[in-house]
Motif scaffolding. Structure first.
Motif: not given
Length: 396
Positions: A315-327
């Motif tokens: 699964d993804a690494w999620y940020g505080v907004t609940g969306a996956p962190n962008a790279r």
């Protein structure tokens, strides 16, 4: 005074000796500067950024017998500077606008108000963000009971179709809360049932703060089941110094017909999981050590060391907004699980100082060191990300 007479007197602005209209005004102003480097952990990608946030809130509170009404406007403005361009964003809105009746059996509120429950891990006003969050709805509070139904009225990137309703009951074992969330997203309808329990107490000399949440429901065509646990232990060493340990788990993982990724609902996220706001409360495991030191009656210093892992490697690494962190070129997710679960570690240093009853100053710095999961996805050029801020706020 009868209810109809009270309403008439309030509308006409008349009073008598027993009931008088009380008017109080207030102004809340805040300024914050932030600087972030290498959010995507690549020195070759020019994503360094500076932000200046300003928030101004004038308000008025009217009290007439058992009736209370509060209105508070909010103006928020942000300036941003990046290597590729500059810009600004501003918002004008009604932060608070409600009518409240305090009767003998309870308090009834209708309009735009704040909802803050427990540590605000699931539902909170998100005051760190420049716009913060307010809810439009109704609420009834009576003793240990709290019942509410609302939609989000103010929030950055506001989900217009999201609705929540719930009931909270305080008992000798802590606070127990049920929350129903519904929404409409691109993947379909969302229905999440959350049962949460929050407890505070003592283990010997240590202070404990434990919160457990379980979820079931549907996210589009998929069934949903997830859970989250957080445990915070603080040990006072002396009147100035305390040491602490925090453990967090929020489930993750998805398949064609099922999702186990915890839904964070609408929390106040900045207070948890590192001040750099790179780690969200889903598909994660965390172990944190911290120390609080009271430098003097008006100042305090906090140092924290966080370690983060994925709950599910696929699964993804999620940020505080609940969306996956962008790279660069995508998001931080490896569906094969080959990149492992070690996200990284973060060191936070924060200093807070009050000036009289109305003013506060805060200063903070964070360094996020990427782990094997991040390094695998960004390549050998990965480097640490840094973030810092200075903030001053004053209330009149």
């Amino acid at each position: 005074m009868p209810l109809t007479s009270s309403l008439l007197a309030l509308a006409l602005g008349t009073t008598n000796d027993a009931t008088k209209l009380d008017i109080k005004t207030d102004v809340d102003t805040r300024f914050r500067f932030e600087r972030r480097t290498d959010r995507d952990f690549l020195s070759t990608n020019r994503d360094n950024r500076s932000d200046l946030f300003t928030r101004f809130r004038p308000g008025v509170t009217l009290t007439y017998g058992q009736w209370v009404s509060q209105l508070r406007l909010q103006y928020s403005h942000s300036l941003r500077w990046t290597s590729t361009g500059n810009g600004s964003t501003e918002n004008r809105d009604l932060d608070l606008g409600y009518i409240q009746y305090k009767g003998e059996t309870g308090t009834f509120t209708i309009g735009r108000f704040k909802l803050n429950f427990g540590n605000e891990r699931l539902i909170g006003g998100s005051e760190w963000t420049n716009m913060s969050r307010s809810f439009d709805g109704i609420r009834y509070q009576s003793g240990k009971l709290d019942v509410f139904a609302a939609k989000i009225g103010v929030q950055a990137n506001r989900p217009k179709d999201a609705r929540i309703a719930g009931v909270r009951y305080a008992n000798k074992f802590g606070d127990t809360m049920y929350i129903l969330k519904t929404d409409e997203v691109g993947a379909g309808d969302v229905t999440i049932h959350t049962l949460n329990h929050h407890w505070k107490g003592n283990f010997g000399k240590a202070k404990a703060d434990i919160e457990v949440s379980g979820q079931v429901g549907e996210v589009g065509p998929r069934d949903h089941s997830a859970y989250a646990v957080t445990a915070n232990f603080t040990l006072p060493v002396n009147p100035q110094l305390s040491l602490g340990l925090i453990g967090n788990i929020a489930t993750g993982g998805q398949s064609a017909g099922h999702t186990k990724t915890f839904d964070t609902l609408y929390p106040t996220a900045h207070k948890f999981n590192g001040s750099a706001d790179l780690q969200g409360f889903r598909n994660m495991q965390e172990l944190t050590f911290f120390a609080n030191y009271k430098t003097d009656p008006n100042g305090s210093l906090k140092v924290s060391y966080h370690n983060f892992w994925l709950f599910d490697d696929t699964d993804a690494w999620y940020g505080v907004t609940g969306a996956p962190n962008a790279r660069f070129g995508g998001t931080f997710v490896d569906a094969t699980g080959a990149s492992g679960s070690e996200v990284g570690s973060e060191i936070d240093i924060e200093y807070n100082r009050s000036f009289g009853k109305n003013g506060t100053f805060a200063l903070g710095f964070a360094v996020f060191e990427p782990g094997d999961f991040i390094k695998s996805l960004v390549g050998g050029a990965s480097k640490r990300s840094t973030w810092g801020y200075a903030q001053y706020s004053i209330k009149f």
